[in-house]
Design a protein around this motif. Structure first.
Motif, PDB file in Angstrom:
ATOM      1  N   ASP A  18     -38.115  -1.020 -21.801  1.00  0.00           N
ATOM      2  CA  ASP A  18     -39.186  -0.031 -21.673  1.00  0.00           C
ATOM      3  C   ASP A  18     -38.632   1.390 -21.598  1.00  0.00           C
ATOM      4  O   ASP A  18     -39.311   2.319 -21.178  1.00  0.00           O
ATOM      5  CB  ASP A  18     -40.061  -0.335 -20.445  1.00  0.00           C
ATOM      6  CG  ASP A  18     -39.309  -0.170 -19.124  1.00  0.00           C
ATOM      7  OD1 ASP A  18     -38.062  -0.132 -19.131  1.00  0.00           O
ATOM      8  OD2 ASP A  18     -39.970  -0.090 -18.067  1.00  0.00           O
ATOM      9  N   THR A  48     -43.816  15.055 -22.429  1.00  0.00           N
ATOM     10  CA  THR A  48     -44.945  14.679 -23.270  1.00  0.00           C
ATOM     11  C   THR A  48     -44.494  14.672 -24.721  1.00  0.00           C
ATOM     12  O   THR A  48     -43.748  15.574 -25.139  1.00  0.00           O
ATOM     13  CB  THR A  48     -46.091  15.695 -23.096  1.00  0.00           C
ATOM     14  OG1 THR A  48     -46.421  15.772 -21.717  1.00  0.00           O
ATOM     15  CG2 THR A  48     -47.317  15.281 -23.891  1.00  0.00           C
ATOM     16  N   LYS A  49     -44.941  13.687 -25.468  1.00  0.00           N
ATOM     17  CA  LYS A  49     -44.589  13.597 -26.882  1.00  0.00           C
ATOM     18  C   LYS A  49     -44.849  14.940 -27.556  1.00  0.00           C
ATOM     19  O   LYS A  49     -45.929  15.514 -27.434  1.00  0.00           O
ATOM     20  CB  LYS A  49     -45.412  12.499 -27.549  1.00  0.00           C
ATOM     21  CG  LYS A  49     -45.089  12.329 -29.024  1.00  0.00           C
ATOM     22  CD  LYS A  49     -45.862  11.189 -29.644  1.00  0.00           C
ATOM     23  CE  LYS A  49     -45.463  11.063 -31.106  1.00  0.00           C
ATOM     24  NZ  LYS A  49     -45.983   9.856 -31.710  1.00  0.00           N
ATOM     25  N   SER A  70     -43.777  10.063 -24.801  1.00  0.00           N
ATOM     26  CA  SER A  70     -44.118  10.540 -23.456  1.00  0.00           C
ATOM     27  C   SER A  70     -43.546   9.593 -22.408  1.00  0.00           C
ATOM     28  O   SER A  70     -43.422   8.394 -22.654  1.00  0.00           O
ATOM     29  CB  SER A  70     -45.635  10.595 -23.297  1.00  0.00           C
ATOM     30  OG  SER A  70     -46.200  11.465 -24.249  1.00  0.00           O
ATOM     31  N   GLY A  71     -43.245  10.156 -21.249  1.00  0.00           N
ATOM     32  CA  GLY A  71     -42.774   9.324 -20.149  1.00  0.00           C
ATOM     33  C   GLY A  71     -41.980  10.123 -19.149  1.00  0.00           C
ATOM     34  O   GLY A  71     -42.042  11.345 -19.119  1.00  0.00           O
ATOM     35  N   SER A 103     -44.249   5.755 -21.283  1.00  0.00           N
ATOM     36  CA  SER A 103     -45.555   5.637 -20.636  1.00  0.00           C
ATOM     37  C   SER A 103     -46.576   5.038 -21.601  1.00  0.00           C
ATOM     38  O   SER A 103     -47.599   4.525 -21.164  1.00  0.00           O
ATOM     39  CB  SER A 103     -46.038   6.995 -20.112  1.00  0.00           C
ATOM     40  OG  SER A 103     -46.182   7.911 -21.170  1.00  0.00           O
ATOM     41  N   ASP A 104     -46.290   5.104 -22.913  1.00  0.00           N
ATOM     42  CA  ASP A 104     -47.205   4.553 -23.914  1.00  0.00           C
ATOM     43  C   ASP A 104     -46.394   4.098 -25.125  1.00  0.00           C
ATOM     44  O   ASP A 104     -46.098   4.892 -26.015  1.00  0.00           O
ATOM     45  CB  ASP A 104     -48.236   5.605 -24.324  1.00  0.00           C
ATOM     46  CG  ASP A 104     -49.257   5.080 -25.317  1.00  0.00           C
ATOM     47  OD1 ASP A 104     -49.165   3.898 -25.720  1.00  0.00           O
ATOM     48  OD2 ASP A 104     -50.144   5.856 -25.708  1.00  0.00           O
ATOM     49  N   SER A 106     -47.148   2.571 -27.658  1.00  0.00           N
ATOM     50  CA  SER A 106     -47.809   2.696 -28.962  1.00  0.00           C
ATOM     51  C   SER A 106     -47.420   4.002 -29.662  1.00  0.00           C
ATOM     52  O   SER A 106     -47.568   4.121 -30.877  1.00  0.00           O
ATOM     53  CB  SER A 106     -49.323   2.596 -28.815  1.00  0.00           C
ATOM     54  OG  SER A 106     -49.845   3.744 -28.175  1.00  0.00           O
ATOM     55  N   GLU A 107     -46.906   4.986 -28.909  1.00  0.00           N
ATOM     56  CA  GLU A 107     -46.455   6.242 -29.534  1.00  0.00           C
ATOM     57  C   GLU A 107     -45.314   5.999 -30.520  1.00  0.00           C
ATOM     58  O   GLU A 107     -45.105   6.788 -31.440  1.00  0.00           O
ATOM     59  CB  GLU A 107     -46.006   7.247 -28.474  1.00  0.00           C
ATOM     60  CG  GLU A 107     -47.145   7.811 -27.665  1.00  0.00           C
ATOM     61  CD  GLU A 107     -46.688   8.799 -26.600  1.00  0.00           C
ATOM     62  OE1 GLU A 107     -47.534   9.560 -26.128  1.00  0.00           O
ATOM     63  OE2 GLU A 107     -45.491   8.806 -26.237  1.00  0.00           O
TER      64      GLU A 107
END
Length: 123
Positions: A18, A48-49, A70-71, A103-104, A106-107
């Motif tokens: 992750d 942030t992306k 992002s993360g 954090s996502d 799917s990005e």
């Protein structure tokens, strides 16, 4: 199949569980020339992306390194502080910049694979 993904701004992401390992591509380091300084964020910083994640300075220019995902920054490559030339010597290995806990996930789908990136840079 390569696990690397790329941005149009020449960052790469290597996913390890992750966590996304982020750096700049071989193409980017070759365009920059000799890297003389790298400014990295503090661990724990939220990125942030598309937002600025780091700064790389070379003999030619200073450039922002944008977060491809992002993360939270969970680790930085502190070796770059004393040996910024690692970015030139091994950009996809020892020259990585930071690790971001996704954090996502799917990005990642919006990033280019190796074939698309090579096409993007004209290789």
């Amino acid at each position: 199949m390569s696990t690397l993904r790329y941005t149009k701004d020449h960052e790469y992401v290597r996913v390890e569980g992750d966590v996304a390992v982020v750096g700049i591509t071989d193409f980017a380091q070759s365009q920059l020339g000799d890297v003389v300084y790298v400014e990295l964020p503090a661990a724990g910083k939220k990125v942030t992306k598309g937002g600025e994640a780091a700064v790389v300075e070379s003999v030619k220019a200073a450039s922002e390194v944008y977060a491809p995902v992002s993360g939270e920054v969970v680790e930085i490559n502190s070796e770059l502080e004393g040996t910024p030339a690692l970015v030139n010597e091994d950009p996809l290995g020892k020259g990585w910049f930071l690790k971001i806990r996704l954090s996502d996930a799917s990005e990642l789908e919006g990033l280019m694979d190796e074939a698309a990136y090579k096409s993007h840079v004209g290789e």
